[in-house]
Design a protein around this motif. Structure first.
Motif, short mmCIF file in Angstrom:
data_model
loop_
_atom_site.label_atom_id
_atom_site.label_comp_id
_atom_site.label_asym_id
_atom_site.label_seq_id
_atom_site.Cartn_x
_atom_site.Cartn_y
_atom_site.Cartn_z
N VAL A 159 59.23 39.82 39.93
CA VAL A 159 58.41 40.45 40.97
C VAL A 159 58.90 41.85 41.32
O VAL A 159 58.11 42.77 41.51
CB VAL A 159 58.39 39.56 42.23
CG1 VAL A 159 57.65 40.25 43.36
CG2 VAL A 159 57.76 38.21 41.92
N THR A 180 57.62 33.38 39.45
CA THR A 180 57.69 34.14 40.69
C THR A 180 59.13 34.51 41.07
O THR A 180 59.42 34.78 42.22
CB THR A 180 57.06 33.34 41.85
OG1 THR A 180 57.75 32.09 41.98
CG2 THR A 180 55.57 33.10 41.60
N SER A 233 50.62 43.77 39.31
CA SER A 233 51.82 42.91 39.31
C SER A 233 51.46 41.47 39.60
O SER A 233 51.98 40.55 38.95
CB SER A 233 52.82 43.42 40.36
OG SER A 233 53.25 44.73 40.05
N PHE A 234 50.58 41.24 40.57
CA PHE A 234 50.18 39.88 40.88
C PHE A 234 49.45 39.22 39.72
O PHE A 234 49.62 38.03 39.46
CB PHE A 234 49.28 39.87 42.12
CG PHE A 234 50.03 40.05 43.41
CD1 PHE A 234 51.42 39.96 43.43
CD2 PHE A 234 49.37 40.30 44.59
CE1 PHE A 234 52.12 40.11 44.61
CE2 PHE A 234 50.06 40.46 45.79
CZ PHE A 234 51.45 40.37 45.80
#
Length: 236
Positions: A174, A169, A159-160
């Motif tokens: 997220v 973001t 995910s990052f």
């Protein structure tokens, strides 16, 4: 990740959608944990049923054994049957008793030792049946949370990386990735919690059954010891 952000919230955060969006590593972790959970419940149900049957068999055997029926008659009744628990211990001891007298037992000590060993072996086999597959519950209970955590870490890292690639973001971007990662931990706990509880309970039940069988083994050994003294000692 832009596609995820534009998807409908209900579809994004449903369990099936989170599973399908996960990477192949996280999917493998989830599938493995689900299989472990299913097998855990299968073991739990099987052990609960088998322990209930064992306790019922112990109660019936004790009732017959202490009813005053002769040992020879009881042995003839059980010798050709598939026995478990105390019945298996009794048959093993009586079989060794009869073999020893057929071959001409000479010393009380040797006969008593052989009978005790036969009962110990029968008791060990019965305990192996009782405790079989409990090790899987212990392993699942201790390892499943860490396996789920491994899937969570992989999911969060993925995910990052997606967040860094999209340079966005916002919570809409997220949340689905974090949720899919945490789903692996949830499935790990789903497998681990019942496994730990069941292992503690089933181990306690197995120990109680073992104590009953050991107590019968000691009592029956004392009964046979008196009969050995009456039959073998005068000859010696």
């Amino acid at each position: 990740m832009e596609n995820i952000a534009l998807a409908e919230p209900g579809a994004q955060l449903s369990i099936w959608a989170l599973f399908m969006q996960a990477s192949w590593v996280v999917k493998l972790v989830m599938i493995g944990l689900l299989c472990a959970s299913v097998w855990t419940w299968a073991i739990i149900v099987d052990k609960l049923v088998s322990y209930a049957r064992m306790r019922l068999a112990l109660n019936r055997f004790e009732q017959v054994f202490w009813s005053g029926q002769s040992l020879e008659e009881l042995y003839r009744t059980l010798a050709d049957r598939k026995t478990t628990g105390m019945g298996a211990i009794f048959v093993a001891a009586m079989r060794e008793w009869k073999k020893s007298f057929e071959k001409g037992a000479k010393t009380p000590l040797g006969l008593q030792t052989r009978i005790d060993k036969a009962m110990d072996l029968a008791l060990t086999r019965e305990m192996e049946k009782l405790e079989g597959r409990l090790g899987f519950l212990a392993t699942t209970g201790s390892a499943a949370p860490f396996i789920g955590l491994f899937g969570t870490v992989i999911g969060i890292m993925t995910s990052f990386q997606a967040i860094a690639g999209s340079k966005n973001t916002s919570l809409a971007v997220v949340a689905p990735g974090i949720a899919e990662a945490l789903l692996a931990t949830a499935i790990g706990l789903l497998a681990a919690i019942p496994a730990v509880i069941a292992y503690n309970k089933l181990s306690s039940d197995a120990s109680k059954i073992a104590v009953r069988m050991e107590g019968f083994s000691d009592e029956f050994s004392a009964i046979l010891s008196r009969q050995i003294d009456e039959k073998v000692a005068p000859k010696a």
